[in-house]
Design an enzyme around this catalytic site. Structure first.
Site, PDB file in Angstrom:
ATOM      1  CE1 TYR A  92       0.170   7.849   2.976  1.00 55.32           C
ATOM      2  CE2 TYR A  92       0.727   5.624   2.317  1.00 55.32           C
ATOM      3  CZ  TYR A  92      -0.137   6.499   2.913  1.00 55.32           C
ATOM      4  OH  TYR A  92      -1.295   6.020   3.453  1.00 55.32           O
ATOM      5  CG  ASP A  94      -1.869   1.135   1.260  1.00 55.70           C
ATOM      6  OD1 ASP A  94      -3.007   0.948   0.793  1.00 55.70           O
ATOM      7  OD2 ASP A  94      -1.495   2.234   1.726  1.00 55.70           O
TER       8      ASP A  94
END
Ligand code: A2P
Length: 293
Positions: A64, A59
């Site tokens: 991020y 994931d």
């Protein structure tokens, strides 16, 4: 302990695809969210260790900064593409339909993939973009039709957000990923997701602030099974049918977190953990109704 990766059950999604019930989360595996070469190297090393430990579901998210590192680990692994399940998520800056398309191309490029297994709207942002998360969702569904995405879903969507995108587009997300752990059972989001036939995926499955990891009740259940508190929490998720994506930068914990398929919690043990739910005060992360990224 060697884990037979085929042992991780797969959940069938409403579009017929299947997703490994445990995935490896990559939030905060890097010192910061920059998509730099140094960070890509850090993430690639950590994700390679996770693949080595048996994870086949990874994931990541545009925000991020870990997509490039995940891509490097995939390329270096030699694992067949169809054995891997890769999820990414739309950054909050990219909700306008043209930005969705441009950024999905960038995501695929970062990951070195032709098609993403699952792509999620990361946050609904109901107070931004004139409240129009439905056009964003419609664009994801177009990308599924065009083959760029195999499946599309949402993250942090509250019941009203789910009801609206389904009503406006007639297309249901396959997954809703949201904060969910023993201190925050997020009943409303679970109930609405299930009502629509949407699989429930837990982010921050260990509580994110790690508080449930030192809970006495969970500790007692763990002692009874000779397991760690993290394993009991993840087993609780599995028995509730949640998909869960624990994150750890430590190989020993990566192994531990996926080794939750050789024991079973009793109904009483499940109920004792259910009873730890603190309702809305148990939420650690932002509230999706007001979060603006
Ligand atoms: P670390 O990366 O140092 O192992 P969540 O997935 O709920 O956000 O939780 C992740 C946090 O929990 C991280 O701080 C991670 O730290 C820690 N963690 C992950 N797995 C375990 C484990 N098996 N035991 C204890 N802490 C863990």
């Amino acid at each position: 302990m060697e884990i037979d990766r085929d042992f991780v059950p797969r959940i069938t999604l409403s579009d017929g695809s299947t997703i490994p019930q445990i995935g490896f989360g990559t939030l905060a595996v890097q010192p910061d969210r920059k998509s730099s070469d140094a960070n890509a190297e850090t993430t690639a090393n950590i994700v390679s260790q996770a693949l080595e430990a048996g994870y086949r579901h990874i994931d990541t998210a545009q925000s991020y900064g870990t997509e490039r590192g995940v891509g490097r680990a995939i390329a270096a692994s030699g694992i067949a593409r169809d054995e891997l399940f890769i999820t990414s998520k739309l950054a909050n800056d990219n909700h306008a339909p043209d930005d969705v398309r441009r950024s999905v191309n960038q995501t695929l490029n970062n990951l070195g993939l032709d098609q993403l297994d699952l792509f999620l709207i990361h946050w609904p942002l109901p107070t931004l973009y004139g409240g129009d998360y439905a056009s964003t969702w419609a664009t994801l569904t177009e990308l599924v039709a065009e083959g760029r995405l195999r499946s599309a879903g949402v993250s942090n969507f509250q019941p009203a957000h789910l009801d609206r995108i389904v009503a406006e587009t007639g297309i249901t997300p396959v997954v809703n990923q949201f904060e969910l752990h023993p201190y925050f059972a997020n009943d409303e989001a679970c109930e609405a997701s299930r009502r629509h036939g949407i699989a429930v995926e837990a982010h921050s499955p260990l509580g994110h602030n790690r508080a449930p990891l030192t809970d006495d009740t969970i500790g007692q259940v763990a002692a009874a099974h000779g397991k760690s508190t993290a394993q009991v929490i993840l087993r609780w998720h599995m028995q509730h049918g949640h998909i869960a994506i624990p994150k750890s930068t430590r190989p020993q914990r990566m192994h531990e977190n996926i080794a939750v398929f050789d024991f079973e919690l009793t109904p009483d043990q499940m109920a004792s953990i259910d009873a730890l739910n603190r309702g809305p005060t148990g939420r650690v992360g932002p509230n999706p109704d007001t979060y603006e990224g």
